[in-house]
Design a protein around this motif. Structure first.
Motif, PDB file in Angstrom:
ATOM      1  N   ILE A   1       0.949  -1.160   0.071  1.00  0.00           N
ATOM      2  CA  ILE A   1      -0.013   0.177   0.265  1.00  0.00           C
ATOM      3  C   ILE A   1       0.776   1.227   0.059  1.00  0.00           C
ATOM      4  O   ILE A   1       0.742   2.112  -0.801  1.00  0.00           O
ATOM      5  CB  ILE A   1      -1.158  -0.026   1.259  1.00  0.00           C
ATOM      6  N   ALA A   2       1.890   1.306   0.892  1.00  0.00           N
ATOM      7  CA  ALA A   2       2.805   2.374   0.972  1.00  0.00           C
ATOM      8  C   ALA A   2       3.469   2.583  -0.397  1.00  0.00           C
ATOM      9  O   ALA A   2       3.710   3.739  -0.790  1.00  0.00           O
ATOM     10  CB  ALA A   2       3.713   2.305   2.166  1.00  0.00           C
ATOM     11  N   GLN A   3       3.850   1.503  -0.978  1.00  0.00           N
ATOM     12  CA  GLN A   3       4.829   1.685  -2.356  1.00  0.00           C
ATOM     13  C   GLN A   3       3.584   2.285  -3.501  1.00  0.00           C
ATOM     14  O   GLN A   3       4.106   3.069  -4.221  1.00  0.00           O
ATOM     15  CB  GLN A   3       5.380   0.298  -2.769  1.00  0.00           C
ATOM     16  N   ALA A   4       2.414   1.686  -3.326  1.00  0.00           N
ATOM     17  CA  ALA A   4       1.543   2.284  -4.443  1.00  0.00           C
ATOM     18  C   ALA A   4       1.365   3.935  -4.034  1.00  0.00           C
ATOM     19  O   ALA A   4       1.305   4.464  -5.167  1.00  0.00           O
ATOM     20  CB  ALA A   4       0.327   1.508  -4.244  1.00  0.00           C
ATOM     21  N   MET A   5       0.998   4.006  -3.074  1.00  0.00           N
ATOM     22  CA  MET A   5       0.916   5.532  -2.580  1.00  0.00           C
ATOM     23  C   MET A   5       2.076   6.372  -3.065  1.00  0.00           C
ATOM     24  O   MET A   5       1.896   7.509  -3.559  1.00  0.00           O
ATOM     25  CB  MET A   5       0.726   5.798  -1.041  1.00  0.00           C
ATOM     26  N   GLU A   6       3.283   5.907  -2.862  1.00  0.00           N
ATOM     27  CA  GLU A   6       4.310   6.592  -3.219  1.00  0.00           C
ATOM     28  C   GLU A   6       4.588   6.561  -4.797  1.00  0.00           C
ATOM     29  O   GLU A   6       4.967   7.712  -5.443  1.00  0.00           O
ATOM     30  CB  GLU A   6       5.833   6.061  -2.678  1.00  0.00           C
TER      31      GLU A   6
ATOM     32  N   LEU B   1       1.667  15.389  -1.164  1.00  0.00           N
ATOM     33  CA  LEU B   1       2.150  14.772  -2.195  1.00  0.00           C
ATOM     34  C   LEU B   1       3.616  14.564  -2.206  1.00  0.00           C
ATOM     35  O   LEU B   1       4.188  13.515  -2.476  1.00  0.00           O
ATOM     36  CB  LEU B   1       1.887  15.235  -3.544  1.00  0.00           C
ATOM     37  N   HIS B   2       4.326  15.646  -1.870  1.00  0.00           N
ATOM     38  CA  HIS B   2       5.831  15.694  -1.764  1.00  0.00           C
ATOM     39  C   HIS B   2       6.091  14.747  -0.548  1.00  0.00           C
ATOM     40  O   HIS B   2       7.347  13.808  -0.739  1.00  0.00           O
ATOM     41  CB  HIS B   2       6.222  17.071  -1.524  1.00  0.00           C
ATOM     42  N   CYS B   3       5.529  14.717   0.692  1.00  0.00           N
ATOM     43  CA  CYS B   3       5.647  13.645   1.740  1.00  0.00           C
ATOM     44  C   CYS B   3       5.472  12.347   1.215  1.00  0.00           C
ATOM     45  O   CYS B   3       6.240  11.459   1.609  1.00  0.00           O
ATOM     46  CB  CYS B   3       4.960  14.189   2.895  1.00  0.00           C
ATOM     47  N   MET B   4       4.280  12.041   0.460  1.00  0.00           N
ATOM     48  CA  MET B   4       4.161  10.675  -0.047  1.00  0.00           C
ATOM     49  C   MET B   4       5.188  10.343  -0.896  1.00  0.00           C
ATOM     50  O   MET B   4       5.624   9.027  -0.884  1.00  0.00           O
ATOM     51  CB  MET B   4       2.829  10.698  -0.779  1.00  0.00           C
ATOM     52  N   ALA B   5       5.610  11.012  -2.072  1.00  0.00           N
ATOM     53  CA  ALA B   5       6.645  10.757  -2.753  1.00  0.00           C
ATOM     54  C   ALA B   5       8.211  10.705  -2.321  1.00  0.00           C
ATOM     55  O   ALA B   5       8.859   9.803  -2.690  1.00  0.00           O
ATOM     56  CB  ALA B   5       6.551  11.627  -3.903  1.00  0.00           C
ATOM     57  N   TYR B   6       8.625  11.464  -1.390  1.00  0.00           N
ATOM     58  CA  TYR B   6       9.955  11.644  -1.011  1.00  0.00           C
ATOM     59  C   TYR B   6      10.053  11.675   0.474  1.00  0.00           C
ATOM     60  O   TYR B   6      11.142  11.530   0.925  1.00  0.00           O
ATOM     61  CB  TYR B   6      10.395  12.899  -1.492  1.00  0.00           C
ATOM     62  N   GLY B   7       8.946  11.323   1.292  1.00  0.00           N
ATOM     63  CA  GLY B   7       9.027  11.418   2.825  1.00  0.00           C
ATOM     64  C   GLY B   7       9.311  12.716   3.483  1.00  0.00           C
ATOM     65  O   GLY B   7       9.468  12.660   4.655  1.00  0.00           O
ATOM     66  N   HIS B   8       9.554  13.886   2.865  1.00  0.00           N
ATOM     67  CA  HIS B   8       9.433  15.053   3.482  1.00  0.00           C
ATOM     68  C   HIS B   8       8.893  16.163   2.662  1.00  0.00           C
ATOM     69  O   HIS B   8       8.803  15.992   1.317  1.00  0.00           O
ATOM     70  CB  HIS B   8      10.719  15.390   3.923  1.00  0.00           C
ATOM     71  N   TYR B   9       8.496  17.461   3.166  1.00  0.00           N
ATOM     72  CA  TYR B   9       8.256  18.603   2.211  1.00  0.00           C
ATOM     73  C   TYR B   9       9.307  19.724   2.773  1.00  0.00           C
ATOM     74  O   TYR B   9       8.898  19.990   4.124  1.00  0.00           O
ATOM     75  CB  TYR B   9       6.938  19.108   2.226  1.00  0.00           C
TER      76      TYR B   9
END
Length: 152
Positions: free
Chosen positions: A25-30, A53-61
């Motif tokens: 699930i986490a990978q699909a969201m990323e 979206l930045h946090c989902m993709a890269y872990g931070h904003y």
């Protein structure tokens, strides 16, 4: 059914299967979040959505996690309405409304200038409609229009 019964009851799965499901699930969201950056649509996102979206993709904003108070504050109505992003959206809406109202005025003026349509123009009350269209154009062109649409 589509899913086996044990899949619908994660509490009955063994721990490794459960963890694997969460990781999927986490990978699909990323991956989904990264697509916003790949196609450039992230540029249209409001500031709080951009941060998520930045946090989902890269872990931070901007070096901050979603739990950071500065990020969480982005989600207040006041901060969104006062953002540059929101102001630009209001100006874009105003520009579109001005173009629409100009077109309305032009169409009504064109109708009034047609020879032989005087009675029809009178029957349809075109002069009064034109007056109202000009008033609408003046209003949507004013700063008061922007203030009226804030928060809508």
């Amino acid at each position: 059914g589509v899913f086996p019964e044990d899949m619908l009851q994660p509490e009955t799965q063994d721990f490794a299967v459960y963890v694997d499901g969460i990781e999927n699930i986490a990978q699909a969201m990323e991956n989904a979040a990264k697509n916003y950056f790949v196609d450039g649509i992230i540029e249209d996102a409001c500031p709080p959505l951009r941060a998520v979206l930045h946090c989902m993709a890269y872990g931070h904003y901007e070096g901050k996690k979603l739990s950071d108070p500065e990020i969480r504050d982005m989600f207040t109505r006041e901060n969104l309405i006062n953002s540059n992003w929101y102001r630009a959206r209001l100006l874009k809406k105003q520009t579109r409304e001005i173009l629409l109202q100009k077109k309305n005025v032009e169409n009504l003026e064109a109708f009034l200038s047609r020879p032989g349509y005087n009675k029809e123009a009178e029957r349809l009350d075109i002069p009064k409609r034109l007056e109202k269209a000009r008033e609408n154009l003046a209003f949507v062109s004013s700063p008061e229009y922007i203030e009226k649409i804030v928060g809508t």
